[in-house]
Design an enzyme around this catalytic site. Structure first.
Site, PDB file in Angstrom:
ATOM      1  N   ASP A 116      -1.330  -8.652  17.650  1.00 33.38           N
ATOM      2  CA  ASP A 116      -0.100  -9.177  17.057  1.00 33.38           C
ATOM      3  C   ASP A 116       0.517 -10.209  17.998  1.00 33.38           C
ATOM      4  O   ASP A 116       0.541 -10.016  19.215  1.00 33.38           O
ATOM      5  CB  ASP A 116       0.880  -8.033  16.804  1.00 33.38           C
ATOM      6  N   TYR A 118       3.603 -13.544  18.673  1.00 34.31           N
ATOM      7  CA  TYR A 118       5.062 -13.709  18.792  1.00 34.31           C
ATOM      8  C   TYR A 118       5.297 -15.216  18.726  1.00 34.31           C
ATOM      9  O   TYR A 118       5.564 -15.856  19.732  1.00 34.31           O
ATOM     10  CB  TYR A 118       5.446 -13.114  20.154  1.00 34.31           C
ATOM     11  N   HIS A 123      12.506 -16.837  15.889  1.00 30.83           N
ATOM     12  CA  HIS A 123      12.514 -15.398  16.169  1.00 30.83           C
ATOM     13  C   HIS A 123      12.598 -15.140  17.677  1.00 30.83           C
ATOM     14  O   HIS A 123      13.424 -14.343  18.136  1.00 30.83           O
ATOM     15  CB  HIS A 123      11.262 -14.745  15.580  1.00 30.83           C
ATOM     16  N   ARG A 132      18.837 -11.563  26.556  1.00 26.88           N
ATOM     17  CA  ARG A 132      18.986 -12.256  27.842  1.00 26.88           C
ATOM     18  C   ARG A 132      20.039 -13.358  27.823  1.00 26.88           C
ATOM     19  O   ARG A 132      20.311 -13.972  28.851  1.00 26.88           O
ATOM     20  CB  ARG A 132      17.639 -12.892  28.258  1.00 26.88           C
ATOM     21  N   GLU A 189       9.049  -6.253  10.345  1.00 27.13           N
ATOM     22  CA  GLU A 189       8.802  -7.615  10.809  1.00 27.13           C
ATOM     23  C   GLU A 189       7.961  -8.308   9.747  1.00 27.13           C
ATOM     24  O   GLU A 189       6.847  -7.870   9.440  1.00 27.13           O
ATOM     25  CB  GLU A 189       8.108  -7.632  12.176  1.00 27.13           C
ATOM     26  N   GLU A 191       5.501 -10.847   8.549  1.00 25.19           N
ATOM     27  CA  GLU A 191       4.447 -11.636   9.190  1.00 25.19           C
ATOM     28  C   GLU A 191       3.372 -11.979   8.175  1.00 25.19           C
ATOM     29  O   GLU A 191       3.303 -11.409   7.086  1.00 25.19           O
ATOM     30  CB  GLU A 191       3.801 -10.849  10.347  1.00 25.19           C
ATOM     31  N   ASP A 221       4.941  -5.548  10.312  1.00 22.17           N
ATOM     32  CA  ASP A 221       4.779  -4.865  11.605  1.00 22.17           C
ATOM     33  C   ASP A 221       6.024  -3.995  11.831  1.00 22.17           C
ATOM     34  O   ASP A 221       6.983  -4.409  12.470  1.00 22.17           O
ATOM     35  CB  ASP A 221       4.629  -5.932  12.706  1.00 22.17           C
ATOM     36  N   ARG A 225      13.062  -0.270  17.210  1.00 22.48           N
ATOM     37  CA  ARG A 225      13.723  -1.094  18.236  1.00 22.48           C
ATOM     38  C   ARG A 225      14.224  -0.283  19.422  1.00 22.48           C
ATOM     39  O   ARG A 225      14.229  -0.775  20.561  1.00 22.48           O
ATOM     40  CB  ARG A 225      14.896  -1.855  17.621  1.00 22.48           C
ATOM     41  N   GLN A 228      11.226   0.552  21.480  1.00 25.49           N
ATOM     42  CA  GLN A 228      10.734  -0.695  22.070  1.00 25.49           C
ATOM     43  C   GLN A 228      11.581  -1.121  23.281  1.00 25.49           C
ATOM     44  O   GLN A 228      11.049  -1.526  24.314  1.00 25.49           O
ATOM     45  CB  GLN A 228      10.774  -1.794  21.001  1.00 25.49           C
ATOM     46  N   TYR A 232       9.208  -1.407  26.723  1.00 30.56           N
ATOM     47  CA  TYR A 232       8.446  -2.658  26.701  1.00 30.56           C
ATOM     48  C   TYR A 232       8.225  -3.309  28.067  1.00 30.56           C
ATOM     49  O   TYR A 232       7.373  -4.165  28.206  1.00 30.56           O
ATOM     50  CB  TYR A 232       9.068  -3.656  25.717  1.00 30.56           C
ATOM     51  N   LYS A 241       5.375   0.047  18.073  1.00 33.08           N
ATOM     52  CA  LYS A 241       4.664  -0.741  17.063  1.00 33.08           C
ATOM     53  C   LYS A 241       3.476   0.028  16.489  1.00 33.08           C
ATOM     54  O   LYS A 241       2.684  -0.553  15.744  1.00 33.08           O
ATOM     55  CB  LYS A 241       4.136  -2.023  17.704  1.00 33.08           C
ATOM     56  N   THR A 245       1.365  -0.474  10.338  1.00 29.35           N
ATOM     57  CA  THR A 245       1.401  -1.906  10.032  1.00 29.35           C
ATOM     58  C   THR A 245       0.883  -2.020   8.608  1.00 29.35           C
ATOM     59  O   THR A 245      -0.257  -1.643   8.346  1.00 29.35           O
ATOM     60  CB  THR A 245       0.486  -2.686  10.997  1.00 29.35           C
ATOM     61  N   THR A 337       6.677 -12.345  13.899  1.00 30.63           N
ATOM     62  CA  THR A 337       7.762 -12.374  12.918  1.00 30.63           C
ATOM     63  C   THR A 337       8.105 -13.804  12.522  1.00 30.63           C
ATOM     64  O   THR A 337       8.279 -14.665  13.379  1.00 30.63           O
ATOM     65  CB  THR A 337       9.013 -11.700  13.515  1.00 30.63           C
ATOM     66  N   GLU A 351      17.397  -9.246  13.707  1.00 28.14           N
ATOM     67  CA  GLU A 351      18.069 -10.547  13.688  1.00 28.14           C
ATOM     68  C   GLU A 351      19.105 -10.635  12.571  1.00 28.14           C
ATOM     69  O   GLU A 351      20.196 -11.165  12.765  1.00 28.14           O
ATOM     70  CB  GLU A 351      17.037 -11.668  13.490  1.00 28.14           C
TER      71      GLU A 351
END
Ligand code: CA
Length: 414
Positions: A116, A118, A123, A132, A189, A191, A221, A225, A228, A232, A241, A245, A337, A351
């Site tokens: 998978d 990104y 996204h 961040r 997600e 995708e 996916d 959260r 994760q 992560y 994850k 799927t 995503t 989001e």
């Protein structure tokens, strides 16, 4: 005028006109076998005179056809197009049509391995901003490298398979110990999945990678959260994850999507030469996400387009082989995503609800930050032609409440 089929339901409002001819596996009560969607019907490919080696179709998955290579892919599609558009074949082909009504659709191919990515800048920027801040939203490598992780082929299920809310380890407040609990931030997600139809050994070019792709499916996916966020660092997603799927049941071939090719967006920084595309390698595919609370009508919560991606599946597949990693027939690549630039075009609830700070209000009046038990989530997608659409069908899953845990899982003294 666009090509027409003699199958009446293949004209007008359908995901499956003669221009599409996607590949699936169905069971109408007399066993699983390969089929091609046309209007409201499925052509039983095993029974029809396709003119190709019958051994390719004596399976309950499309892997053998994929393995046979692009020349066979082209012959099969040309033959199916002729059979379903030319009236002279009608009396021979009509007995091989099965109604899609009430038929069970199964996994269309055996997933060999699953990776998978990104690859939507919108996204990555949104998620990065939440975690961040906007200044450091995109990691420094993001504009140069297609970021991905190796997922689990065993997690991939076909549309309609229920999805059970996972348990997992969740961060405690401050320095507190983590807890083991039901995920409270279970998410989707949106995708697209690219299916690798040819094997590789050694590094391959972007063009060669594009040639190896057999087709595409919608892919959800599912992502926990809260799990994760704790797990992560530093190696990326793992259990968050791995619950499931979901993919749509019809493989839309690359050939059906050819007229809808479009280029990746302007580069923010130049790509290294090996990743540059020799031509347009994304597709203009309109996408939507719908959410229906239990026993209630659905609300479309997002509309976006696959052409928003920063990296194409061909670039991702090329990059995947740079280490010498060999790819196999049936490998599945999740696009990452697919979020667009606007608030209503994001491909995840993370989001859409901005991390739960701005819950969505559904048409039913209910509010959602993340998925609730009993919710059904449906992805849809189609490339729009003149008077027809190349649709993917639905990629759907309903959320079941978490299972009862064995007592030992949360007992002290173990
Ligand atoms: Ca993903």
């Amino acid at each position: 005028m666009a090509l027409q089929s003699w199958v009446a339901s293949a004209a007008g409002d359908t995901d499956f006109p003669i221009q599409n001819l996607p590949y699936g596996v169905f069971d109408d009560g007399s066993g699983a076998r390969l089929g091609v969607a046309i209007g409201d019907m499925i052509l039983d490919v095993v029974r029809v005179d396709h003119g190709l080696d019958t051994a390719l179709f004596a399976h309950t998955e499309w892997n053998a056809v994929m393995e046979a290579g692009p020349k066979v892919w082209a012959s099969l599609r040309a033959r199916l197009t002729a059979l379903l558009s030319d009236e002279t074949h009608r009396s021979m082909v009509e007995p091989c049509l099965v109604s899609r009504q009430g038929v069970q659709l199964l996994m269309p191919f055996r997933v060999t391995e699953y990776t998978d990515f990104y690859a939507s800048k919108h996204h990555a920027f949104n998620v990065g901003t939440m975690f961040r801040g906007a200044d450091k939203a995109l990691p420094p490598n993001w504009l140069s490298i297609p970021i991905g992780y190796n997922g689990r082929a065993s997690s991939v299920v076909v549309s309609g398979t229920p999805v059970t809310r996972p348990w997992g380890q969740i961060k405690g407040a401050g320095d507190d110990l983590p807890s083991f609990g039901r995920s409270g931030r279970f998410d989707l997600e949106l995708e697209l999945g690219a299916i690798v139809g040819q094997p590789s050994s050694g590094m391959i070019s972007v063009q060669k990678a594009d040639d190896m792709i057999f087709g595409y499916v919608l892919l959800n996916d599912w992502s926990a959260r809260d799990i994760q966020a704790w797990e992560y660092q530093p190696l990326g997603p793992f259990q968050a994850k791995a619950t499931a799927t979901t993919i749509s049941p019809w493989i839309v071939t690359k050939e059906a999507l050819e007229p809808f090719r479009t280029a990746t967006p302007t580069r923010v920084r130049p790509l290294l030469p090996y990743l540059r595309e020799p031509g347009p390698m994304l597709y203009d595919i309109e996408l939507e996400v719908a959410l229906a609370p239990e026993s209630k009508s659905e609300t479309v919560i997002s509309r976006t387009n696959y052409k928003e991606m920063y990296y194409s599946a061909a670039q991702q597949l090329c990059h995947h082989t740079t280490s010498g990693c060999s790819m196999r027939v049936g490998d599945l690549l999740g696009s990452g995503t697919i979020s667009g630039p606007g608030r209503n075009s994001y491909g995840s609830l993370l989001e859409l609800s901005w991390g739960g700070k701005a819950p969505l209000t559904l048409d039913t009046g209910e509010r959602r930050s993340f998925l609730e038990d009993g919710d059904t989530l449906v992805l849809r997608g189609a490339a729009k032609g003149e008077g027809f659409r190349i649709g993917f069908g639905e990629c759907a899953g309903r959320i079941l409440s978490a299972v009862e845990l064995p007592a030992w899982a949360n007992e002290e003294g173990n």
